[in-house]
Write a protein that holds these residues in place. Structure first.
Motif, mmCIF file in Angstrom:
data_model
loop_
_atom_site.group_PDB
_atom_site.id
_atom_site.type_symbol
_atom_site.label_atom_id
_atom_site.label_comp_id
_atom_site.label_asym_id
_atom_site.label_seq_id
_atom_site.Cartn_x
_atom_site.Cartn_y
_atom_site.Cartn_z
ATOM 1 N N ASP A 18 4.625 -0.060 -7.549
ATOM 2 C CA ASP A 18 3.256 -0.493 -7.815
ATOM 3 C C ASP A 18 3.294 -1.791 -8.623
ATOM 4 O OD1 ASP A 18 0.615 -0.753 -9.191
ATOM 5 O OD2 ASP A 18 0.227 1.160 -8.192
ATOM 6 N N ILE A 47 -6.015 -4.156 -5.947
ATOM 7 C CA ILE A 47 -5.210 -5.300 -5.547
ATOM 8 C C ILE A 47 -6.085 -6.390 -4.921
ATOM 9 C CG2 ILE A 47 -4.668 -4.217 -3.321
ATOM 10 C CD1 ILE A 47 -2.212 -6.431 -5.243
ATOM 11 N N SER A 54 1.768 1.794 -3.609
ATOM 12 C CA SER A 54 0.673 1.709 -4.581
ATOM 13 C C SER A 54 0.386 3.073 -5.201
ATOM 14 C CB SER A 54 -0.593 1.187 -3.896
ATOM 15 O OG SER A 54 -1.704 1.296 -4.754
ATOM 16 N N TYR A 96 0.812 -1.212 0.000
ATOM 17 C CA TYR A 96 0.000 0.000 0.000
ATOM 18 C C TYR A 96 0.848 1.266 0.000
ATOM 19 C CZ TYR A 96 -3.895 -3.097 0.799
ATOM 20 O OH TYR A 96 -4.834 -4.091 0.654
#
Length: 444
Positions: A281, A143, A138, A135
């Protein structure tokens, strides 16, 4: 999969018969014999001592299990808890797991045996760190996280996931309020779309039991207790001891070959070890699925710790000496061997691959060592790393099935010093630090 001081690289009982040995092969043989299992200190305990030790171990494990359960209590949902929208609350079969849409990146991670003392002490701490890293880096990619676990571990692992996400959501809410003027209750509007499911390990193993049991015999050395044996001194002359963990006798290290047939509702699955840290990411890693050619069904990063280097060198020499081709590839990258800390499984292509289906049968898996020249009357090389070793031999046997990924997607940091290393010069997009998973500080 990690390569640390807890694992035996490999050992050879007998490399070649005298009829085929030459000076080069003998030199290679001497290098390999440095890791002979004969170096392990002999167990001189009596049967009574062994029984007493076993009972004490069971007693200590019961205490450990209760501490773990107390530390990681099951989640009791409160009304309006935002985390309920992100996390499935029951254990399901692999066949039920499914992303909300094809826009989600599906990521698999195995977290099992967390109640067994001395197995993988630091796994919970590192698993939480992995979730947080996903996270942190990201950029908004949806996800779908698939956590493979066992029944005894489920409530603990579920608690770790929910609490880790909760902390991250709280921090995101504060940051959102400060930086974007959003109210805390609107935190999900800036948090990447997430769906997390928990898959029962037994749902994968139950239909593949015969093959898994056979693979344990082929790719695991010690079944119950950790074993210590001396290796060469460190660079400063300090004596060193390697401990062989018995964890590779566990089912979870033999399920990778069956993902395509068990995860029926997932077409593309990235599987990572619990001890990796994501620094990019995952959509950028996911794009390599589209770069696979018609035959490639898996994307793998190569080993950088030098784990397979001696075996690879041995096969090259043996091929020349015996005028036989054991490698089915001249690709020097693939000859380094692979590391399963990060693997892209194109599950749809696996299910549709006639070749893979023909290879994934009992006799073909059992005979692969023989076919590749690592098992005969005069050669016996034993392995320790579960399905990573099998996949490595399969890549050498059928290289067309594997796509080599850039090294930055699995930059391995190993405390084990070996003669040959294949270091990655690129900046890590996934960092894989071997050894931390065996740190027994589990109650932090």
């Amino acid at each position: 999969m990690e390569l640390t001081s807890i694992f035996l690289f490999f050992f050879i009982n007998q490399i070649l018969s005298e009829e085929v040995e030459n000076s080069d092969i003998k030199e290679e043989k001497e290098g390999m014999l440095s890791n002979l299992i004969a170096n392990i200190t002999e167990d001189t305990r009596t049967e009574e001592d062994k029984l007493r030790d076993k009972e004490e171990k069971a007693k200590q494990n019961a205490i450990f299990e209760e501490k773990i359960k107390e530390r990681y209590k099951a989640i009791v949902w409160e009304q309006g808890d935002q985390r309920q929208k992100l996390v499935r609350s029951e254990l399901i079969s692999a066949g039920e797991a499914q992303p909300p849409s094809d826009k989600y990146v599906s990521l698999g991670v195995i977290v099992c045996n967390v109640t067994i003392k001395g197995m993988v002490g630091g796994i919970m701490r590192l698993f939480a760190k992995l979730i947080r890293s996903i996270y942190t880096y990201s950029k908004g990619t949806p996800i779908h996280i698939v956590v493979i676990t066992d029944k005894k571990s489920f409530s603990i692992v579920h608690s770790i996931v929910v609490n880790t996400i909760g902390r991250f959501l709280s921090e995101t809410a504060i940051a959102s309020g400060l930086n974007r003027g959003l109210p805390p209750w609107n935190v999900l509007s800036v948090f990447p779309k997430t769906w997390i499911e928990f898959v029962e390990l037994d749902s994968i193993t139950k239909d593949n039991r015969e093959i898994i049991n056979m693979m344990k015999e082929e790719y695991s050395l010690n079944k119950e207790d950790a074993i210590d044996f001396p290796i060469s001194p460190g660079p400063d002359g300090t004596p060193r001891v390697v401990t062989l963990s018995p964890k590779y006798s566990q089912d979870l290290f033999y399920i990778g070959p069956f993902y395509g047939y068990e995860f029926k509702k997932i077409n593309r699955l990235i599987v990572v070890d619990a001890d990796v840290v994501v620094k990019e990411d995952l959509i950028y890693l996911h794009k390599y699925f589209d770069e696979m050619n018609e035959d490639e069904i898996m994307g793998v990063t190569m080993d950088t710790a030098g784990y397979y280097s001696k075996i690879s060198k041995f096969l090259d020499k043996q091929s020349v000496q015996l005028n036989s081709t054991y490698f089915r590839t001249d690709d020097q990258v693939k000859k380094k061997g692979l590391n399963t800390g990060v693997v892209l499984y194109n599950l749809e292509k696996i299910r549709n691959s006639k070749l893979y289906k023909e290879l994934l049968v009992y006799d073909k898996i059992k005979d692969i060592k023989t076919e590749i020249g690592l098992k005969s009357e005069t050669v016996q090389i034993d392995f320790q790393l579960g399905d990573q070793d099998y996949f490595n031999l399969l890549m050498w046997r059928n290289p067309q099935l594997f796509k080599a990924l850039p090294c930055e997607w699995n930059v391995q940091d190993s405390p084990v010093m070996v003669e040959v290393k294949h270091e990655c010069k690129a900046k890590a997009k996934i960092h894989h630090k071997h050894g931390d998973i065996h740190d027994n500080e589990v109650f932090d």
